[in-house]
Design a protein around this motif. Structure first.
Motif, PDB file in Angstrom:
ATOM      1  N   VAL A 116      64.694  82.475  19.474  1.00  0.00           N
ATOM      2  CA  VAL A 116      66.117  82.812  19.441  1.00  0.00           C
ATOM      3  C   VAL A 116      66.377  83.601  18.152  1.00  0.00           C
ATOM      4  CG1 VAL A 116      68.477  81.941  19.370  1.00  0.00           C
ATOM      5  CG2 VAL A 116      66.746  80.746  20.727  1.00  0.00           C
ATOM      6  N   GLN A 118      68.822  85.214  15.522  1.00  0.00           N
ATOM      7  CA  GLN A 118      70.185  84.985  15.062  1.00  0.00           C
ATOM      8  C   GLN A 118      70.574  86.022  14.005  1.00  0.00           C
ATOM      9  OE1 GLN A 118      71.612  80.695  15.861  1.00  0.00           O
ATOM     10  NE2 GLN A 118      70.160  80.522  14.182  1.00  0.00           N
ATOM     11  N   ARG A 147      71.657  85.529  19.459  1.00  0.00           N
ATOM     12  CA  ARG A 147      72.914  84.898  19.086  1.00  0.00           C
ATOM     13  C   ARG A 147      73.449  85.600  17.838  1.00  0.00           C
ATOM     14  NH1 ARG A 147      72.066  83.405  23.338  1.00  0.00           N
ATOM     15  NH2 ARG A 147      71.979  81.315  24.244  1.00  0.00           N
ATOM     16  N   ILE A 148      74.691  86.031  17.900  1.00  0.00           N
ATOM     17  CA  ILE A 148      75.299  86.732  16.766  1.00  0.00           C
ATOM     18  C   ILE A 148      76.569  86.004  16.348  1.00  0.00           C
ATOM     19  CG2 ILE A 148      76.225  88.917  15.882  1.00  0.00           C
ATOM     20  CD1 ILE A 148      74.708  90.378  18.035  1.00  0.00           C
ATOM     21  N   LEU A 149      76.715  85.813  15.044  1.00  0.00           N
ATOM     22  CA  LEU A 149      77.940  85.250  14.484  1.00  0.00           C
ATOM     23  C   LEU A 149      78.611  86.333  13.648  1.00  0.00           C
ATOM     24  CD1 LEU A 149      79.839  82.851  13.895  1.00  0.00           C
ATOM     25  CD2 LEU A 149      78.371  82.301  11.935  1.00  0.00           C
ATOM     26  N   PHE A 189      73.872  76.530   9.702  1.00  0.00           N
ATOM     27  CA  PHE A 189      73.379  77.901   9.701  1.00  0.00           C
ATOM     28  C   PHE A 189      72.632  78.269   8.425  1.00  0.00           C
ATOM     29  CE2 PHE A 189      76.718  78.338  12.965  1.00  0.00           C
ATOM     30  CZ  PHE A 189      75.975  78.958  13.960  1.00  0.00           C
ATOM     31  N   PHE A 193      69.442  82.566   9.817  1.00  0.00           N
ATOM     32  CA  PHE A 193      69.600  83.932  10.316  1.00  0.00           C
ATOM     33  C   PHE A 193      68.368  84.795  10.049  1.00  0.00           C
ATOM     34  CE2 PHE A 193      74.001  82.488   9.655  1.00  0.00           C
ATOM     35  CZ  PHE A 193      74.510  82.735  10.926  1.00  0.00           C
TER      36      PHE A 193
END
Length: 291
Positions: A116, A118, A147-149, A189, A193
């Motif tokens: 995954v 990130q 997955r992007i924040l 988090f 990342f």
């Protein structure tokens, strides 16, 4: 006749690119005509309500209001985004950040296909960077688990970014969070990342462009730190180590004359493989490094 597309384009003081963008917007909004009607139907009389709307947009553009704010949309890296006065208008040079993130995604996926990936987008605004990355991932044939924040301190910006994500059908890959840089990012988090990207405010407070160009219509907080132009970049760099995985990539957009200063900040925080990328004008615009 003075009420045709041809006549309006001939008589307007606006440059033809701006004029066609505004007229194309009005033709779609009022008549449902495609942009091709600017040529194919340029001799047909236009309704009065459209002509009134044209005069309003023309006047606002003459005063300096950006075309993107007048039409409410802006193209960026193959997607169309809703924009308004709450967010910075996405610019071509920022696409460098998207391309860097995509290259890093492909590199990671090639090594560990099931991982995954990130990505953190700091100061997301309209969601441009995050959504452009997600869009490219969605249309690619590679089965990348992404997955992007995206975070921004502005409530209005986050609301618009979420609206754009929904319109583009990318909610499943991108989440937006109101946060002053890292402040509200959950502890889970930390060191999570693979990539951090950011187009932060980097214009110095006394730069004349803030007062005498189209920039005066954009949100000041998205353009300048009201200081030396480096305080937001310092904040991003100083805490990035806590959120990047080992070997993770950070890429920051900055002013044309700030590359050396940004590289020094990264070096001070023990980042390595520091390098710069130039925009289409040849200015060093993005600095990248690894944890």
């Amino acid at each position: 006749m003075s009420n045709t597309i041809a006549a309006l384009l001939e008589s307007t003081p606006l440059n033809k690119t701006d004029a066609k963008a505004l007229l194309g917007h009005l033709l779609d909004k009022h008549l449902g005509w495609p942009r091709s009607a600017l040529i194919s139907r340029d001799q047909e009389p236009l309704p009065n309500e459209l002509l009134i709307a044209w005069k309003s947009l023309e006047s606002q553009r003459i005063s300096g209001v950006p075309v993107a704010y007048l039409t409410g949309v802006k193209g960026f890296h193959g997607i169309e985004l809703k924009v308004n006065e709450a967010v910075l208008i996405p610019r071509p040079e920022t696409e460098l950040l998207v391309d860097l993130a995509l290259e890093e995604m492909k590199r990671i996926h090639a090594k560990v296909p099931n991982q995954v990936i990130q990505i953190l987008d700091l100061g997301t605004g309209s969601g441009a960077i995050a959504l452009a990355i997600a869009h490219e991932c969605a249309i690619s044939k590679a089965l990348i688990n992404l997955r992007i924040l995206g975070v921004d301190q502005s409530t209005a910006a986050i609301e618009l970014a979420r609206e754009n994500a929904k319109a583009l059908g990318l909610n499943h890959m991108v989440e937006f969070l109101q946060s002053n840089w890292y402040a509200a990012i959950p502890d889970q988090f930390q060191t999570a990342f693979d990539v951090i990207v950011s187009n932060p405010p980097y214009i110095q407070k006394d730069d004349p462009h803030l007062l005498d160009s189209d920039l005066r219509f954009e949100p000041r907080a998205a353009l300048t730190d009201d200081g030396d132009g480096l305080s937001c970049i310092r904040e991003i760099v100083n805490h990035a180590q806590h959120y990047l995985k080992p070997g993770g990539l950070i890429a920051v957009e900055h002013g044309y004359d700030q590359a050396a200063a940004v590289a020094a900040l990264l070096e001070k925080r023990a980042f390595h493989d520091i390098s710069d990328l130039a925009d289409l004008a040849g200015h060093l615009r993005v600095t990248q490094a690894r944890k």
